[in-house]
Design an enzyme around this catalytic site. Structure first.
Site, mmCIF file in Angstrom:
data_model
loop_
_atom_site.group_PDB
_atom_site.id
_atom_site.type_symbol
_atom_site.label_atom_id
_atom_site.label_comp_id
_atom_site.label_asym_id
_atom_site.label_seq_id
_atom_site.Cartn_x
_atom_site.Cartn_y
_atom_site.Cartn_z
ATOM 1 N N TYR A 44 -3.599 9.323 5.094
ATOM 2 C CA TYR A 44 -2.792 8.112 5.286
ATOM 3 C C TYR A 44 -3.042 7.498 6.675
ATOM 4 O O TYR A 44 -3.288 6.291 6.809
ATOM 5 C CB TYR A 44 -1.322 8.483 5.097
ATOM 6 C CG TYR A 44 -0.323 7.479 5.581
ATOM 7 C CD1 TYR A 44 -0.202 6.237 4.980
ATOM 8 C CD2 TYR A 44 0.534 7.785 6.645
ATOM 9 C CE1 TYR A 44 0.729 5.319 5.422
ATOM 10 C CE2 TYR A 44 1.470 6.873 7.087
ATOM 11 C CZ TYR A 44 1.566 5.635 6.481
ATOM 12 O OH TYR A 44 2.486 4.726 6.931
ATOM 13 N N GLY A 54 0.834 -1.210 0.000
ATOM 14 C CA GLY A 54 0.000 0.000 0.000
ATOM 15 C C GLY A 54 0.857 1.244 0.000
ATOM 16 O O GLY A 54 2.090 1.181 -0.081
#
Ligand code: 15L
Length: 269
Positions: free
Chosen positions: A134, A71
């Site tokens: 994030y 990711g």
């Protein structure tokens, strides 16, 4: 634990972990969306895009444990975060459930709690205070891990990684540094501890200036060896050359907090 998959194997932490984990888990499988440049002939690699469930299922097929590093690992636009960290993390846990994987180590981040002030000492039971999109995706990953542990019996360890590397890079990193060998120790706890169900731990070494109470990790047997204070002079010298930002310096998440921040930091207590 026989076969272990590392996702995000071509990334910064993944690249380093490949050589550290191979002697411990000889049947190590690697995956990423790109082939690692220095892939060796004795390394097993499965190319997989995390946003494609069928590809992720193929990657996890036949493994007992997954170390999920894949990711996006820094702040980015939501359009980037969504497939990589939201869809991707769902696909990883769902593929693990479908293919009978026993354990998942989820690489979470200190940015799940980045909006805590530096004068606070926090454990892992405080409410999340993400400092970025994030950080939100990492809090979501921790929640998914809890769901898959409680509902489907996966064993899950979420490691809120501070800053991984051979030495702390600046003043903030003196508080959150994680030596590579200490991460290996935490991963082994996640893959091997007989009583693990679902836990969150901080991925930090033996840092005198730590902001985190890592009691859960210690209870599971974690004994970090890295001591950030040994690098104090170098880290503080590097700090002296950095631009100083009062918002970044107030909160644990540093520049992740300061990016896009508007208004009065006094509203955050
Ligand atoms: C993280 O979560 C990032 O993945 C890493 O690149 C660093 O920025 C680290 O946090 C940090 O807070 O220093």
């Amino acid at each position: 634990m026989n076969t272990v998959l590392v996702t995000g194997a071509a990334g910064g932490i993944g690249t380093r972990l490949r050589s550290l984990l191979k002697p411990i888990y000889p049947k190590l499988r690697l995956s990423d969306v790109v082939v690692p440049k220095d892939l060796r002939a004795d390394e097993e690699f499965v190319k997989a895009d995390l946003s494609d469930l069928a590809q992720v299922e193929r990657a996890v097929d036949g493994v007992e444990g997954v170390v999920h590093l894949g990711g996006r690992s820094v702040e980015d636009a939501w359009e980037v975060m969504l497939p990589a960290n939201i869809v991707g993390t769902y696909n990883l846990f769902e593929a693990a459930r479908r293919r009978g994987v026993k354990r998942v180590i989820f690489a979470s981040s200190n940015h799940v709690v980045g909006f805590y002030r530096r004068d606070r000492r926090i454990g892992t039971h405080v409410p999340v205070r993400p400092d970025s999109r994030y950080g939100v995706t990492k809090a979501y990953g921790e929640a998914l891990g809890a769901l898959y542990a409680d509902k489907y019996g996966l064993r899950v360890l979420c490691i809120r990684i501070g800053n991984f590397g051979d030495q702390p890079l600046d003043k903030r990193r003196l508080s959150i540094w994680l030596h590579p060998d200490d991460l290996v120790q935490l991963i082994r706890i996640g893959l091997e501890h007989p009583a693990l169900h679902y836990e969150i731990v901080y991925g930090s070494s033996d840092n005198e200036r730590s902001w985190w109470d890592n009691e859960t990790a210690f209870r599971l047997g974690y004994r970090p060896k890295g001591r950030s204070e040994e690098f104090r002079d170098v880290a503080l010298a590097a700090e002296a050359k950095l631009p100083q930002d009062p918002i970044a310096n107030t909160f644990q998440g540093g520049t992740f907090v300061a990016a896009e921040f508007t208004g009065d930091p006094e509203r955050i207590r």
